[in-house]
Scaffold this motif. Structure first.
Motif, mmCIF file in Angstrom:
data_model
loop_
_atom_site.group_PDB
_atom_site.id
_atom_site.type_symbol
_atom_site.label_atom_id
_atom_site.label_comp_id
_atom_site.label_asym_id
_atom_site.label_seq_id
_atom_site.Cartn_x
_atom_site.Cartn_y
_atom_site.Cartn_z
ATOM 1 N N THR A 180 7.916 -2.831 -1.604
ATOM 2 C CA THR A 180 6.536 -3.284 -1.380
ATOM 3 C C THR A 180 6.448 -4.779 -1.692
ATOM 4 N N GLY A 181 5.467 -5.435 -1.101
ATOM 5 C CA GLY A 181 5.362 -6.886 -1.273
ATOM 6 C C GLY A 181 6.551 -7.585 -0.633
ATOM 7 N N ALA A 182 7.047 -6.987 0.451
ATOM 8 C CA ALA A 182 8.317 -7.425 1.045
ATOM 9 C C ALA A 182 8.247 -8.831 1.631
ATOM 10 N N ALA A 183 7.042 -9.312 1.958
ATOM 11 C CA ALA A 183 6.926 -10.668 2.508
ATOM 12 C C ALA A 183 6.654 -11.713 1.427
ATOM 13 N N GLY A 184 6.639 -11.287 0.156
ATOM 14 C CA GLY A 184 6.378 -12.223 -0.939
ATOM 15 C C GLY A 184 7.636 -12.971 -1.363
ATOM 16 N N ASN A 185 7.461 -13.745 -2.432
ATOM 17 C CA ASN A 185 8.569 -14.600 -2.917
ATOM 18 C C ASN A 185 9.784 -13.802 -3.356
ATOM 19 N N ILE A 186 9.547 -12.781 -4.182
ATOM 20 C CA ILE A 186 10.675 -11.989 -4.673
ATOM 21 C C ILE A 186 11.294 -11.217 -3.512
ATOM 22 N N GLY A 187 10.433 -10.677 -2.650
ATOM 23 C CA GLY A 187 10.933 -9.961 -1.470
ATOM 24 C C GLY A 187 11.897 -10.823 -0.669
ATOM 25 N N ILE A 194 7.212 -2.758 3.133
ATOM 26 C CA ILE A 194 5.787 -2.423 3.027
ATOM 27 C C ILE A 194 4.997 -3.663 2.612
ATOM 28 N N GLU A 195 3.941 -3.937 3.356
ATOM 29 C CA GLU A 195 3.035 -5.053 3.033
ATOM 30 C C GLU A 195 1.599 -4.598 3.247
ATOM 31 N N ILE A 196 0.663 -5.356 2.681
ATOM 32 C CA ILE A 196 -0.733 -5.158 3.040
ATOM 33 C C ILE A 196 -0.981 -5.890 4.363
ATOM 34 N N LEU A 234 8.873 -1.341 -6.239
ATOM 35 C CA LEU A 234 7.451 -1.702 -6.140
ATOM 36 C C LEU A 234 7.260 -3.116 -6.689
ATOM 37 N N VAL A 235 7.353 -4.072 -5.776
ATOM 38 C CA VAL A 235 7.333 -5.492 -6.141
ATOM 39 C C VAL A 235 5.939 -6.087 -5.967
ATOM 40 N N GLY A 236 5.227 -5.668 -4.935
ATOM 41 C CA GLY A 236 3.919 -6.255 -4.632
ATOM 42 C C GLY A 236 2.880 -5.865 -5.671
ATOM 43 N N SER A 237 2.049 -6.816 -6.044
ATOM 44 C CA SER A 237 0.862 -6.478 -6.826
ATOM 45 C C SER A 237 -0.108 -7.633 -6.717
ATOM 46 N N VAL A 238 -1.324 -7.416 -7.193
ATOM 47 C CA VAL A 238 -2.360 -8.439 -7.052
ATOM 48 C C VAL A 238 -2.243 -9.399 -8.226
ATOM 49 N N LYS A 289 -5.378 0.957 -9.346
ATOM 50 C CA LYS A 289 -5.748 1.683 -8.113
ATOM 51 C C LYS A 289 -4.600 1.630 -7.101
ATOM 52 N N VAL A 290 -3.985 0.450 -6.986
ATOM 53 C CA VAL A 290 -2.861 0.304 -6.046
ATOM 54 C C VAL A 290 -1.731 1.258 -6.423
ATOM 55 N N PHE A 291 -1.434 1.352 -7.718
ATOM 56 C CA PHE A 291 -0.280 2.156 -8.140
ATOM 57 C C PHE A 291 -0.595 3.652 -8.174
ATOM 58 N N VAL A 313 9.534 -0.474 -10.852
ATOM 59 C CA VAL A 313 8.331 -1.299 -10.726
ATOM 60 C C VAL A 313 8.607 -2.702 -11.265
ATOM 61 N N VAL A 314 8.315 -3.690 -10.435
ATOM 62 C CA VAL A 314 8.487 -5.103 -10.782
ATOM 63 C C VAL A 314 7.117 -5.780 -10.890
ATOM 64 N N GLY A 315 6.199 -5.392 -10.012
ATOM 65 C CA GLY A 315 4.867 -6.010 -9.970
ATOM 66 C C GLY A 315 4.139 -5.815 -11.293
ATOM 67 N N ASN A 316 3.555 -6.892 -11.785
ATOM 68 C CA ASN A 316 2.929 -6.860 -13.115
ATOM 69 C C ASN A 316 1.485 -6.362 -13.092
ATOM 70 N N PRO A 317 1.019 -5.819 -14.213
ATOM 71 C CA PRO A 317 1.746 -5.506 -15.456
ATOM 72 C C PRO A 317 2.686 -4.310 -15.242
ATOM 73 N N ASN A 344 7.104 -4.175 -24.142
ATOM 74 C CA ASN A 344 6.391 -4.457 -22.903
ATOM 75 C C ASN A 344 7.044 -5.642 -22.204
ATOM 76 N N HIS A 345 7.117 -5.636 -20.879
ATOM 77 C CA HIS A 345 7.513 -6.849 -20.153
ATOM 78 C C HIS A 345 6.329 -7.809 -20.184
ATOM 79 N N SER A 346 6.243 -8.542 -21.283
ATOM 80 C CA SER A 346 5.161 -9.509 -21.480
ATOM 81 C C SER A 346 5.674 -10.431 -22.582
HETATM 82 P P1 NAX Z 1 4.016 -13.010 -4.196
HETATM 83 O O1 NAX Z 1 2.564 -13.191 -4.393
HETATM 84 O O2 NAX Z 1 4.831 -14.097 -3.622
HETATM 85 O O3 NAX Z 1 4.260 -11.728 -3.269
HETATM 86 C C1 NAX Z 1 3.605 -10.520 -3.468
HETATM 87 C C2 NAX Z 1 3.509 -9.841 -2.126
HETATM 88 O O4 NAX Z 1 2.964 -8.538 -2.358
HETATM 89 C C3 NAX Z 1 2.582 -10.550 -1.140
HETATM 90 O O5 NAX Z 1 3.280 -10.734 0.078
HETATM 91 C C4 NAX Z 1 1.401 -9.576 -0.986
HETATM 92 O O6 NAX Z 1 0.879 -9.579 0.332
HETATM 93 C C5 NAX Z 1 2.074 -8.257 -1.318
HETATM 94 N N1 NAX Z 1 1.166 -7.213 -1.804
HETATM 95 C C6 NAX Z 1 0.073 -7.345 -2.599
HETATM 96 N N2 NAX Z 1 -0.493 -6.165 -2.811
HETATM 97 C C7 NAX Z 1 0.247 -5.256 -2.163
HETATM 98 C C8 NAX Z 1 0.161 -3.855 -1.981
HETATM 99 N N3 NAX Z 1 -0.843 -3.156 -2.530
HETATM 100 N N4 NAX Z 1 1.101 -3.225 -1.242
HETATM 101 C C9 NAX Z 1 2.103 -3.920 -0.672
HETATM 102 N N5 NAX Z 1 2.232 -5.260 -0.778
HETATM 103 C C10 NAX Z 1 1.325 -5.908 -1.526
HETATM 104 O O7 NAX Z 1 4.577 -12.547 -5.619
HETATM 105 P P2 NAX Z 1 6.091 -12.505 -6.140
HETATM 106 O O8 NAX Z 1 6.454 -13.829 -6.680
HETATM 107 O O9 NAX Z 1 6.957 -11.911 -5.095
HETATM 108 O O10 NAX Z 1 5.949 -11.516 -7.382
HETATM 109 C C11 NAX Z 1 5.655 -10.150 -7.211
HETATM 110 C C12 NAX Z 1 5.322 -9.493 -8.537
HETATM 111 O O11 NAX Z 1 6.440 -9.548 -9.420
HETATM 112 C C13 NAX Z 1 4.176 -10.148 -9.307
HETATM 113 O O12 NAX Z 1 3.304 -9.119 -9.789
HETATM 114 C C14 NAX Z 1 4.871 -10.799 -10.486
HETATM 115 O O13 NAX Z 1 4.025 -10.916 -11.599
HETATM 116 C C15 NAX Z 1 5.998 -9.844 -10.728
HETATM 117 N N6 NAX Z 1 7.133 -10.336 -11.519
HETATM 118 C C16 NAX Z 1 7.743 -9.451 -12.359
HETATM 119 C C17 NAX Z 1 8.848 -9.773 -13.097
HETATM 120 C C18 NAX Z 1 9.515 -8.787 -13.993
HETATM 121 O O14 NAX Z 1 10.458 -9.171 -14.678
HETATM 122 N N7 NAX Z 1 9.098 -7.545 -14.084
HETATM 123 C C19 NAX Z 1 9.416 -11.149 -13.055
HETATM 124 C C20 NAX Z 1 9.020 -11.924 -11.822
HETATM 125 C C21 NAX Z 1 7.583 -11.705 -11.383
HETATM 126 O O15 NAX Z 1 6.753 -12.486 -12.215
#
Ligand code: NAX
Length: 328
Positions: free
Chosen positions: A10-17, A41-43, A86-90, A107-109, A128-132, A186-188
């Motif tokens: 998820t969040g596949a078009a984001g930075n980490i993706g 998967i993307e929104i 699960l990388v994407g989050s708000v 709600k997303v999760f 799960v990577v997306g925070n928290p 916690n990852h914080s």
């Molecule tokens: P970006 O904002 O570059 O990309 C996130 C992508 O997720 C966007 O393309 C967005 O459209 C998409 N997205 C948002 N909501 C979605 C949903 N409900 N379903 C599918 N896609 C969705 O963020 P990025 O730099 O890629 O970071 C992603 C997440 O990783 C953030 O929450 C960030 O805080 C978290 N991190 C976690 C880390 C860890 O060690 N656990 C470290 C790195 C990063 O900070």
């Protein structure tokens, strides 16, 4: 030939993706003879950029990549997947309270957990990577009652890798000399990178780095605040190093542990006094048939116990804030 491993991101078009997908497709996650299929998967607002990422994946002509699915429909995205990353989050925006963020992402999760429950393979493993990430993982786990709790993970491997490098640089040795570095909690910024139990070569890290004040007052906060320091330096948050940690996490969950163990957030059964039922970071080992367990017999100092308890208290507070809003 081997059947492909199907991986949802998820969040596949984001930075980490963008830093992660190419490494999965090239074989760095599952090995050089294991085909992979990617469910991206993307929104809706991310779908155009996602198309571009998929075009670039095509243009790599990766021999191991058998299929790319692009979707904003969770039922399609999680269909028959072996892994759900699960990388994407708000992200937190200005003026947003922590409780708001927990509620919005909660709600997303819930939705993703349900869709995984109903569509993924029963053997699916979720990272799960997306925070928290710990609390998001807990919410997804609760929302997927048919999937065993021990198939849910949240990521602290980046924190472990960061901590190892800090110790290696201070000691003036190669990072491969540093082992047994557990990240707890916690990852914080409250997480505790346990320098007391770490080793440098065959010695205790604290016998090599004898400056106790540096360990407590510099090392611990530098590791905790590293994400912020990257944002300040780069103008964007950690992406390549985070993707690298995802590759490390999944690869090591698939590989029987030989030598060093690694940290990942898993369901607690009360090990080391951590509150049972939380997703919290602990050192784990993987046995010969691929089952993980928490490493036993680690001795914690009073200082470590205090730090870990504080981080787990933060997780209890996050759970209360999120579950209250979500009615879980
Ligand atoms: P970006 O904002 O570059 O990309 C996130 C992508 O997720 C966007 O393309 C967005 O459209 C998409 N997205 C948002 N909501 C979605 C949903 N409900 N379903 C599918 N896609 C969705 O963020 P990025 O730099 O890629 O970071 C992603 C997440 O990783 C953030 O929450 C960030 O805080 C978290 N991190 C976690 C880390 C860890 O060690 N656990 C470290 C790195 C990063 O900070």
């Amino acid at each position: 030939s081997k059947a492909p491993i199907r991986v949802a991101v998820t969040g596949a078009a984001g930075n980490i993706g963008y830093a992660l997908l190419f490494r999965i497709a090239s074989g760095q996650m599952f090995g050089p003879d294991q085909p992979v299929a990617l469910n991206l998967i993307e929104i809706e607002p991310g779908m155009a950029a996602l198309k571009g990422v998929a075009m670039e994946l095509d243009d790599c002509a990766f021999p191991l990549l058998t299929e790319i699915v692009q979707t904003s429909d969770l039922a399609v995205g999680f269909k028959d997947v072996d892994w759900a990353l699960l990388v994407g989050s708000v992200p937190r925006k200005q003026g947003m309270e922590r409780a708001d963020l927990l509620g919005i992402n909660g709600k997303v999760f819930v939705g993703q957990g349900k869709a995984i429950n109903d569509n993924a393979k029963p053997s699916v493993r979720v990272v799960v990577v997306g925070n928290p990430c710990n609390t998001n993982c807990l919410i997804a786990m609760k929302s997927a009652p048919d999937i065993p709790n021990n198939q849910f993970f949240a990521m602290t491997r980046l924190d472990e890798n960061r901590a190892k490098t800090q110790l290696a640089q201070k000691a003036g040795v190669s990072v491969k000399e540093v082992s047994e570095l557990c990240v707890w909690g916690n990852h914080s910024p409250t997480m505790f990178p346990d320098f007391y139990n770490a080793k440098i070569g065959r010695l205790k890290a604290t016998d090599v780095i004898t400056d106790a004040a540096w360990l407590k007052d510099t090392f611990v906060p530098v590791v905790g605040q590293r994400g912020k320091a990257i944002i300040e330096a780069r103008g964007a948050s950690s992406a390549a190093s985070a993707a690298n940690a995802v590759v490390d996490t999944v690869r090591d969950l698939c590989t029987p542990t030989r030598g060093d163990f690694h940290s990942v957030c898993v369901i607690s059964n009360g090990e080391y006094g951590t509150p049972a039922g939380l997703i919290t970071s602990m050192p784990i080992k993987v046995d010969a048939i691929g089952k993980w367990r928490v490493v036993e017999g680690i001795k914690l100092t009073d200082y470590a116990k205090e730090k870990i308890a504080a981080s787990n208290q933060e997780l209890l507070d996050e759970r209360e804030m999120a579950f209250g809003q979500l009615g879980l």
